[in-house]
Enzyme design. Structure first.
Site, PDB file in Angstrom:
ATOM      1  N   ASP A 228      -4.607 -12.951   3.272  1.00  0.00           N
ATOM      2  CA  ASP A 228      -5.849 -12.456   3.867  1.00  0.00           C
ATOM      3  C   ASP A 228      -7.055 -12.749   2.975  1.00  0.00           C
ATOM      4  OD1 ASP A 228      -4.625 -10.718   2.117  1.00  0.00           O
ATOM      5  OD2 ASP A 228      -4.816  -8.952   3.380  1.00  0.00           O
TER       6      ASP A 228
ATOM      7  N   HIS B  98      -6.209  -7.135  -0.526  1.00  0.00           N
ATOM      8  CA  HIS B  98      -6.384  -5.709  -0.817  1.00  0.00           C
ATOM      9  C   HIS B  98      -5.571  -5.294  -2.034  1.00  0.00           C
ATOM     10  CE1 HIS B  98      -7.031  -6.237   3.572  1.00  0.00           C
ATOM     11  NE2 HIS B  98      -8.075  -5.466   3.344  1.00  0.00           N
TER      12      HIS B  98
ATOM     13  N   ASP C  32      -2.552 -10.445  -2.521  1.00  0.00           N
ATOM     14  CA  ASP C  32      -3.137  -9.991  -1.255  1.00  0.00           C
ATOM     15  C   ASP C  32      -4.617  -9.657  -1.487  1.00  0.00           C
ATOM     16  OD1 ASP C  32      -2.011  -8.647   1.572  1.00  0.00           O
ATOM     17  OD2 ASP C  32      -3.768  -7.586   0.779  1.00  0.00           O
TER      18      ASP C  32
ATOM     19  N   HIS D  86       0.820  -1.231   0.000  1.00  0.00           N
ATOM     20  CA  HIS D  86       0.000   0.000   0.000  1.00  0.00           C
ATOM     21  C   HIS D  86       0.847   1.271   0.000  1.00  0.00           C
ATOM     22  CE1 HIS D  86      -3.673  -2.223   0.442  1.00  0.00           C
ATOM     23  NE2 HIS D  86      -3.331  -2.736   1.608  1.00  0.00           N
TER      24      HIS D  86
END
Lengths: 365, 365
Positions: free
Chosen positions: A306, A219, A217, A181
């Site tokens: 995740d 996200h 991931d 991120h």
């Protein structure tokens, strides 16, 4: 051990012969990122992004005997500055000290952000203003140990990168804090330095011509995307929860395909909440074919687990067995591969899922 | 009392004759904005922006007999929609309900924001995404009563506006929550609807040709500035702590002078921390002369008293006596004036300081 040639050094580390092919890079320095709270779902909660995450992964790596575990070398700031803004790096280096002077000895969180109609051309002078300028969320505390942990995490990725550059078929960089991120000049989503991007750039600087980054991931890897958005030498592909539902919300849509020279070298697969392996498998197949067509010299995997059905902050439904199949799918690309640890918050399962994926890759490769 | 003509109705309210010239508009509905916590200085703290603020001001208004206190009329959403984006208004109306479905019965805070390199052209569908899209800080909780409180607060401003439009020399709209940080389509800084901007637009719609807004709150009125930034019919002037040091950080610099038709009709006076009356007085004199040159039909004051020396979150050094002089300086503009309550967090002193200012204005006018 800066400057030391690695091969002779790691053959005997921990007294383990390198019979197994997958080296893991790990440093305990990640424990210095150990925040008291993070803002999530409108509450200050004990952090989901905590030291036990990486420890559980290491334990599983050792338990199954995945391979040698090596400490990172120190590469200094130079390879970090190939990806991140110098002002941002200096800010991260000084932030804790400045925060303590202004507020005292507790974790630093920013308060507000420069959204639409606000200026991006002036960097505030106060620490509160700088935190706000250089971040994009309120869930990523800067602690007394953050700088030590994040430089170590970057070194973990860079050590893995160096080993792959020197001929290793695959290496697992057990990074923590995660990185995907983090953009050129802001942090957030538990990420400070973008370890995967730093490694990808280091591959380029070591002579590789084309790098593919596959981000699995849950996200969207907004930081990695923006860092390479205008470049054709780094293909970025992300499979993730749809940003109209999930963090980071403001990037990760399908129509983001790159700009300028980078046009066509960015690919997002935003998926609906609740999807399981049947959907994931198809998308992953498409992604790996896309990477094969690109024919990269090296593959970097932003490895988040995740996507797991029991992850406490996510809403996909992958099962432990599915991670083996993800590893097998990645192996079909058939390139030297650096795995860089990102998210995954179901601490009990994180190690098993990560190692399933890595073992799946190894056995298929 | 929608639709009712006000004059005959308020002459007897509280059994008080209107011997004093300054009417105050107040509603207890502000108490519905009563959050448990706000994020500030990296901690979740009991809110500084709390119901007792407005109550202390009301108490002082009554104690000194400033004048009649009237409840607001209900103007509906139409005048709010003259200033705010319809999607934003609908979001605020539905946010609590959607948050409770997603998370449960506790105050809603957003998590992240669309800073540079992120998209502003897609509005997320999940409530967490919408909170992030429609806000710019993590310190402004949406509670079960927020909608009721903010519509009431806008009605307080609009009732004041109507009375001034009908000939009152000056009216005090005791708004809470405050408004000046709220922009066309985002909230933050304790502000949801921009009460001062809504009142200014209502003056225009009632026939006034030129409105001046003077914002004396400690923090820059970023919302008000952006709402009128391209317009010559509303002059916006703000005196505030320098944004390179203080919230909102990303607006409020001296070089922001307006754009298009609005060029020259925006003026910021960013001041250093620690300044006292000597500095403030000069700047205020300059601001009032600037307003006189503009020759507005009406003056709207965004009235914050967080410039006070003992304010817990601010760093100017104005004393109680200084507020009388601010009121006197504002009176030199010699125009019908609507005072709209904004910030001020030294609860013990807030009422005294506000009423000092209003009385200073009245006695000089």
């Amino acid at each position: 051990m800066p400057g030391e040639f690695l091969k002779p050094w790691y053959t005997s580390i921990y007294g383990m012969p390198i019979s197994k092919p997958m080296i893991t890079i790990y440093s305990q320095d990640h424990r210095y990122q150990d925040a008291q709270f993070e803002l999530i779902d409108g509450k200050l909660m004990p952090p989901y992004e905590k030291p036990s995450r990486a420890e559980m992964v290491l334990t599983q790596v050792l338990d199954v005997g995945l391979g040698t575990v090596l400490p990172p070398k120190d590469f200094g700031l130079k390879p970090i500055l190939r990806v991140h803004d110098p002002g941002f790096v200096t800010f991260l280096q000084m932030a804790w000290e400045e925060w303590v002077v202004a507020h005292g000895q507790y974790d630093a969180l920013p308060l507000n952000w420069a959204t639409r109609t606000m200026r991006h051309d002036r960097i505030p002078e106060s620490i509160d203003g700088k935190l706000s300028y250089y971040s994009f969320d309120a869930g990523t505390p800067i602690t007394s140990g953050t700088w030590r942990a994040i430089t170590s995490s970057a070194n973990v990725a860079l050590t893995g990168q160096e080993l792959v550059s020197r001929g290793e078929r695959s290496v697992f960089a057990l990074c923590r804090p995660p990185g995907h991120h983090a953009a050129r000049d802001f942090y957030g989503g538990y990420c400070f330095f973008n370890n995967a991007a730093i490694a990808a750039q280091a591959f380029r600087d070591a002579g590789a011509e084309r790098i593919a980054i596959l981000d699995v991931d849950y996200h969207h890897g907004n930081g990695t995307q923006t860092i390479f958005y205008d470049r054709a030498d780094v293909l970025f592909i992300s499979i993730h929860a749809h940003p109209n539902q999930e963090f980071p919300f403001f990037l990760g849509y399908e129509d983001e395909r790159g700009i300028g020279n980078g046009k066509g070298y960015n690919r997002n697969y935003p998926l609906g909440l609740g999807i399981d392996w049947r959907v994931y498998q198809e998308v992953l197949g498409d992604a790996t074919r896309c990477i094969q067509n690109y024919s990269p010299d090296v593959l970097v995997i932003s490895l988040g687990v995740d996507t797991f059905e029991h992850d406490p902050i996510s809403k996909f439904r992958l099962k432990t067995q599915d991670y083996q199949w993800i590893g097998e799918a990645i192996a079909t690309v058939d390139r030297p591969t650096l795995f860089v640890m990102e998210g995954g918050y179901a601490v009990e399962a994180i190690g098993v899922n990560v190692v399933k994926l890595l073992a799946g890759f190894e056995n298929a490769a």
